[in-house]
Every structure is written in structure tokens, then in C-alpha cells.
Design an enzyme around this catalytic site. Structure first.
Site, short mmCIF file in Angstrom:
data_model
loop_
_atom_site.label_atom_id
_atom_site.label_comp_id
_atom_site.label_asym_id
_atom_site.label_seq_id
_atom_site.Cartn_x
_atom_site.Cartn_y
_atom_site.Cartn_z
N ASP A 27 43.88 58.99 42.07
CA ASP A 27 42.86 58.27 42.86
C ASP A 27 42.63 58.80 44.28
O ASP A 27 42.51 58.02 45.23
CB ASP A 27 43.19 56.78 42.92
CG ASP A 27 43.17 56.12 41.55
OD1 ASP A 27 43.00 56.83 40.55
OD2 ASP A 27 43.35 54.89 41.48
N LYS A 129 39.59 55.41 34.84
CA LYS A 129 40.35 54.25 34.39
C LYS A 129 39.77 52.97 34.96
O LYS A 129 39.45 52.90 36.15
CB LYS A 129 41.82 54.39 34.79
CG LYS A 129 42.05 54.57 36.29
CD LYS A 129 43.50 54.96 36.57
CE LYS A 129 43.76 55.13 38.05
NZ LYS A 129 43.73 53.88 38.80
N CYS A 162 48.11 51.85 42.40
CA CYS A 162 47.76 52.70 41.26
C CYS A 162 48.82 53.75 40.96
O CYS A 162 49.06 54.09 39.79
CB CYS A 162 46.41 53.36 41.50
SG CYS A 162 45.04 52.17 41.45
#
Length: 224
Positions: A27, A129, A162
Site C-alpha cells: 500500500d 484488495k 495493512c
């Protein structure tokens, strides 16, 4: 490919087969870190995230030079938010709202794109995702299994969310995991440090903690 010994925290080390090890870049998205992204626009403290970029670049360069698999992830949702679960829909009202780089965390908007500092090559998988874990309803496990990957080096944003969610999920799936601490960051440094402490819990329950410099040194040694 080759085997290396990666030095880790607390006097530990792990033997890695570079052919069976992947670097996961979690990310590194514009909205999370850039001043013109939504985080910057909302006044979130992005300094720690920006400071982790050189370490991430170091790890990425070393992994690529060693021929390791590198993959990237992006948290992003369908434009109609149909893949956003009920809990997040009710409790994270920012998702889908407008920001300087488009609707926050909506697939296709500029804010969800990976920052140029650590951008993927054409051959490196990018996993989108709809959730925190990179394994949640994605093809990541298959992508790794078909390549014989059994060990993950993880870095990215944010450490406690995450990155940690992906690491925990990976451990449950049977992967050995190494967190590259200097190449991870959280908006609150205390959250980052707490996540590192959890790694050590109950006898290093979640794997190993190392950093980009030790990884680069270990990988550099196999080419000399």
C-alpha cells in the site's frame, strides 16, 4: 538463485532461499503518504511515512538485483463500493469521499496509485484488495504458491494495519515472515513500535524483524 543468512533483531537470523522468497510492498499509495494526497489534505502526520521511503527503495533495489519476486498491493474499492463490507461502510465514512486526488480508496482514482518512488515494474504483480490483508479475497496466495514462494519480506503502510494484517494472514497460511521495520511506518510512531513489539510476543510468535540495510548487505554478499 542462492541462499543467504539474514540477520534479525534480538540476535536472531533466518536462512532465506532467494528463489523461494518474495518482497511484498504494501500500500505505497499516493493518498496515504503524499502531501497532496488525502492524508496530507486532512492534516495527518505523514512525516514518518515519507521517512520510510529511502529504506523501501533500498530493499526494493536489493531484491530486484537478486532476482527475487516482488509484488505490490493497493487497498481500493469498486466505484459503487459494492465490495466494501458493512462494518467498514458504517465506520469508515472517508472511503469513497472526494479528495485532492479523487475519491478516497476508489479503484481507478489517482490517489490509489502507487507512488513513483517505489513503483512496480511491468513484470511485478500488483494485487488490488478490498480490505486490510493482501490475502483477503485476492489471488495473492495462488500467485505465490505457483512460484514456490514460502517466505515473505514485508514493508509498507501502515505497520499496524495493512502490513500487520497481511503478515498475520500469511503466518496462518504457513508463510515465514520477516518485517523490514525501517521500511514500514504508521501515522503514529507509537503504533509502529507497538506492532514491532507484538512480533516478539510469546517467543517471536509472528516471525522475524530485520531492516533494509541488513537485507541489502545479505543480498549484496551473494554477488561478490
Amino acid at each position: 538463485m542462492a541462499r543467504i543468512k539474514l540477520s534479525c533483531e534480538r540476535g536472531r537470523s533466518i536462512e532465506l532461499d532467494t528463489a523461494r522468497t518474495a518482497l511484498g510492498c504494501i500500500d505505497f499509495q499516493a493518498d496515504f503518504v503524499l502531501p497532496e494526497g488525502r492524508a496530507g489534505a486532512l492534516g495527518l502526520p505523514i512525516d514518518a511515512l515519507m521517512a520510510a521511503i529511502p529504506a523501501a527503495q533500498r530493499a526494493l533495489s536489493a531484491a530486484r538485483e537478486a532476482g527475487m519476486l516482488v509484488f505490490f498491493t493497493r487497498e481500493c474499492y469498486a466505484p459503487d463500493l459494492s465490495d466494501l463490507n458493512t462494518f467498514r461502510r458504517q465506520n469508515d465514512l472517508a472511503i469513497g469521499s472526494p479528495g485532492p486526488l479523487g475519491r478516497f480508496l476508489v479503484k481507478g482514482e489517482k490517489g490509489t496509485e502507487i507512488i513513483p518512488d517505489v513503483s512496480p515494474s511491468e513484470r511485478e504483480p500488483v494485487i488490488d484488495k478490498a480490505g486490510f490483508s493482501a490475502f483477503h479475497q485476492t489471488t495473492l496466495d495462488t500467485v505465490l504458491r505457483v512460484r514456490g514462494i514460502d517466505t515473505l519480506l514485508l514493508m509498507g503502510y501502515t505497520t499496524q494495519c495493512c502490513v500487520a494484517s497481511t503478515l498475520r494472514h500469511a503466518v496462518d497460511l504457513g508463510y515465514a515472515c520477516v518485517l523490514l521495520a525501517d521500511a514500514c511506518a504508521a501515522y503514529d510512531p507509537a503504533d509502529h513500535e507497538a506492532s514491532i513489539r507484538v512480533m516478539y510476543s510469546e517467543g517471536d510468535n509472528f516471525g522475524w524483524v530485520s531492516d533494509s540495510e541488513r537485507l541489502a548487505d545479505a543480498l549484496h554478499s551473494i554477488s561478490h
